[in-house]
Write an enzyme that holds these catalytic residues in place. Structure first.
Site, short mmCIF file in Angstrom:
data_model
loop_
_atom_site.label_atom_id
_atom_site.label_comp_id
_atom_site.label_asym_id
_atom_site.label_seq_id
_atom_site.Cartn_x
_atom_site.Cartn_y
_atom_site.Cartn_z
N ARG A 1 29.33 8.34 83.93
CA ARG A 1 30.48 7.94 83.11
C ARG A 1 31.62 7.37 83.92
NH1 ARG A 1 30.32 12.96 78.90
NH2 ARG A 1 28.51 12.10 77.82
N HIS B 1 35.37 8.89 79.05
CA HIS B 1 34.07 8.49 78.52
C HIS B 1 34.16 7.00 78.23
CE1 HIS B 1 30.73 8.12 75.75
NE2 HIS B 1 30.39 9.40 75.91
N ARG C 1 23.15 4.03 74.68
CA ARG C 1 22.76 3.28 75.89
C ARG C 1 21.44 3.83 76.43
NH1 ARG C 1 27.37 4.62 79.13
NH2 ARG C 1 28.24 5.75 77.37
N HIS D 1 37.80 12.52 77.77
CA HIS D 1 36.69 13.18 77.09
C HIS D 1 36.50 14.62 77.52
CE1 HIS D 1 33.04 13.43 74.84
NE2 HIS D 1 32.29 13.62 75.90
N HIS D 2 36.59 14.88 78.82
CA HIS D 2 36.27 16.24 79.29
C HIS D 2 37.16 16.59 80.47
CE1 HIS D 2 33.29 19.61 79.42
NE2 HIS D 2 33.76 19.72 80.66
N ARG E 1 31.40 15.05 84.79
CA ARG E 1 30.33 15.75 84.06
C ARG E 1 29.29 14.77 83.55
NH1 ARG E 1 29.17 16.49 78.98
NH2 ARG E 1 31.19 15.99 78.06
N GLU F 1 26.79 8.19 74.22
CA GLU F 1 26.10 7.60 75.36
C GLU F 1 24.60 7.44 75.06
OE1 GLU F 1 27.40 9.76 78.80
OE2 GLU F 1 25.49 9.49 79.79
O1 MEZ Z 1 27.95 15.53 76.79
C1 MEZ Z 1 28.59 14.66 76.22
O2 MEZ Z 1 29.79 14.49 76.38
C2 MEZ Z 1 27.89 13.71 75.35
C3 MEZ Z 1 26.46 13.96 75.19
C4 MEZ Z 1 28.56 12.72 74.80
C5 MEZ Z 1 27.92 11.56 74.18
O3 MEZ Z 1 28.14 10.46 74.67
O4 MEZ Z 1 27.21 11.73 73.20
#
Ligand code: MEZ
Length: 645
Positions: free
Chosen positions: A476, A436, A455, A580-581, A620, A452
């Site tokens: 991302r 992220h 932004r 992040h994921h 994602r 996010e």
């Molecule tokens: O889905 C996400 O990871 C998310 C919404 C993160 C974020 O930047 O807030």
């Protein structure tokens, strides 16, 4: 500032303490009595998430040097995480007359701050904290091995797990949840932005459509994914819908197919198209279902990689946007409790029990004290999350990410994936790990996700030279890659007072001391340590792009309707990419059944959320994690309940 180095080495602390703490003895406190100290004493600590801007404060009441009451104030601590420590540690300290308590896992910083502040309050009372170190554990005494019989066992009390449990309970099944951590929420409680859903009534309420975003997406589909059958077919449908909308542009345009197209393009076309279809088709219904348990996500905004405004967010009583995870998780917990679903915390699943045919028949787990918990069940739902906290595994699977920080919760170790593999489950996309682009590292290197949504709501990114360098609302992977190419691999995120006024999330960042501030662009540049003239020029150029709704330099198509970054004061915070994921995981079908390599399902075994792979492909989209846990959590609950008849 005085740096406080942890002296209380015998504390059961998971994290190193570096912070600042101070004890005060209020004027009105009575003098120590001969037989012991009585009165009220205060101590503070900056070791919590609130840092120096919002120290954790403890008010300690003593009677003859015995701790009788302890009140904690931690306005900067994270709702749903740190607040768990604020809720649970005071009674432990009072009951045991000891500050030698275990930190609440996942809330180590807040726990540490409470212990430190209590220690300072004891010092303020003229007492020695070392005298309050009797061994205490928040874990219950060894319970011994237990066996539980139930209809459905759910492993993991994050979003997917709690939703699956609620749905299965509502279908009349007995449900037990096992959670490795001391608190519910997993990664879900850390989720800030919101939930993507297509074609909901709430999208209508936005007067500003991101029209250029649809054109851009259709362009990307044609130029980059002409060979991808799914993307080409979706693009053809979207083009028809888009032409019809433009011929009679009423209300707002979004569609299930456009959400699928965005998700497939975001995932670089390698997603499982069937899972993506279900995600998009059932997203609006999932928003309604969340409303029925009390979680209203009705504020809609723009997010990276979405052609239109599609992310649904909660707001507080003042109408300010709040973090989705901290909002939704306590509501789900309440719904779980109202249904008397048994949740066994600090209980780590070790293996899936199978019968001689290979069907899942339960879970074997272990509590923190080493007791064995055997849960026999007709259906097993894995909702253990991904492996974004397991930095070793991340580096093994994707060596380029060695050394990156993570936004993930401590439970995200990938144990569910390993357990499923051990009973024959196939996995997909295991090396697809998302970074992220906006993670803030504080002075102690603690990583905090910076949503996010900032932004999408109008913020821009500038580099160490004070210049923009990318479309901030890109996907991302693209924004992270651009950021890593900048000097020192970081960027400044710029917001203004108009944004801060509308978002309690931003106010949280300000109060946690993440930001620097300036009344003018030049003053902000000075606080950031970047060239003032270059930065002021960047802001002037951005305003011109915003006015024209055209970003010739970087092709940004999302311009928040009222935010042009001109309302002083201005704020900036440093951000850098962090893990992040984990997009990869256990292979499932659209009924959430866990599949083997040969495509057949493992009987009685279901999975939902980040433990699964295939929904997000190679990347994602922001807002699709909550959509994933809500949509597939519900499906897993329904499927597990039907299977357990
Ligand atoms: O889905 C996400 O990871 C998310 C919404 C993160 C974020 O930047 O807030």
């Amino acid at each position: 500032m005085k740096k406080f180095i942890a002296l209380l080495s015998s504390f059961a602390m998971a994290a190193a303490l570096v912070g600042c703490s101070a004890g005060t003895k209020p004027e009105e406190n009575p003098a120590p009595a001969a037989e012991g100290v009585s009165g009220t004493f205060e101590g503070t600590s900056t070791a919590g998430i609130g840092g120096e801007a919002n120290p954790v404060k403890v008010t300690l009441t003593l009677e003859n040097s015995v701790i009788k009451d302890l009140v904690v104030e931690g306005p900067g601590e994270t709702e749903g995480i740190g607040t768990k420590a604020i809720d649970s540690l005071p009674s432990l300290i009072v009951e045991n007359n000891s500050i030698n308590v275990d930190v609440v896992s996942s809330a180590t910083m807040t726990s540490t701050a409470i212990i430190e502040a209590a220690s300072e309050a004891l010092k303020a009372a003229g007492l020695n904290p070392e005298d309050y170190m009797a061994e205490v554990s928040s874990q219950s005494a060894p319970v011994g091995d237990v066996t539980v019989d139930t209809d459905v066992v759910v492993v993991g009390a994050g979003g997917a797990g709690m939703i699956a449990a609620i749905v299965a309970a509502d279908a009349g099944r007995n449900v037990v949840i096992l959670e490795s951590q001391a608190i519910a929420g997993g990664n879900s409680v850390r989720s800030t932005g919101g939930m993507n859903a297509a074609d909901t009534p709430y999208e209508d309420s936005n007067e500003f459509g991101e029209t250029a975003g649809v054109e851009k997406t259709l362009g990307t589909a044609a130029s980059t994914y002409a060979d991808n059958e799914t993307i080409t077919a979706l693009a053809a449908t979207v083009k028809e819908q888009w032409d019809a909308y433009q011929a009679a542009p009423e209300g707002y345009y979004d569609s299930v197919e456009l959400m699928q197209l965005d998700t497939m393009i975001g995932g670089k076309g390698i997603n499982d198209p069937e899972l993506v279809k279900v995600l998009a088709e059932k997203s609006a219904d999932a928003i309604e279902w969340l409303g029925t348990v009390g979680a209203e996500l009705h504020n809609v905004a723009a997010f990276g990689g979405a052609s239109v405004k599609r992310i649904h967010r909660p707001v507080n009583a003042e109408g300010k946007v709040v973090s989705v995870g901290a909002y939704v998780v306590p509501i789900l917990e309440k719904a779980v409790n109202e249904r008397n679903i048994e949740v066994r915390y600090n209980t780590t699943a070790k293996s899936i029990l199978t019968d001689e045919s290979g069907a899942a028949v339960g879970i074997e787990a272990e509590t923190a004290d080493g007791s064995k918990v055997t849960v026999n069940a007709k259906s097993v739902v894995l909702a253990t999350g991904g492996f974004g906290y397991n930095l070793k595994k991340v580096a093994e699977l994707k060596p380029a990410l060695d050394g990156f920080c993570t936004t993930n919760a401590a439970g995200a170790m990938g144990q569910g994936i390993e357990m499923a593999e051990a009973v024959g489950a196939a996995t997909v996309d295991m090396d697809q790990i998302q970074i992220h682009p906006t993670v803030h590292l504080d002075e102690n290197n603690n990583a905090s996700l910076i949503t996010e949504g900032l932004r999408g709501d109008g913020a821009i990114l500038v580099n160490a030279e004070g210049k923009r360098f990318t479309d901030e609302v890109g996907t991302r992977d693209a924004v992270s890659a651009a950021e890593l190419e900048q000097t020192d691999g970081f960027a400044w995120l710029i917001v203004d007072q108009a944004m801060a006024d509308a978002s309690s999330v931003i106010q949280g960042y300000i109060s946690k001391g993440f930001t620097v501030k300036g009344e003018t662009y030049e003053e902000l540049a000075e606080a950031m340590g970047v060239d003032a003239a270059a930065f002021a020029q960047t802001m002037t150029d951005w305003k011109a792009a915003w006015d024209a709704k055209t970003d010739a330099e970087f092709g940004r198509t999302s311009f928040a309707s009222e935010i042009d970054l001109t309302k002083a004061p201005f704020y900036a915070l440093t951000v850098t990419p962090g893990i992040h994921h984990t997009m990869g995981g256990v292979k499932i079908n659209t009924n959430t059944e866990v599949l083997k390599e040969d495509g057949t399902a493992i009987p009685n075994l279901f999975a939902a959320g980040e433990v699964t792979g295939g929904v997000h492909g190679a990347n994602r989209l922001g807002g699709n994690a909550v959509a994933d846990f809500a949509v597939f959590g519900r499906l897993a609950g329904e499927a597990a309940a039907a299977n357990a008849k």
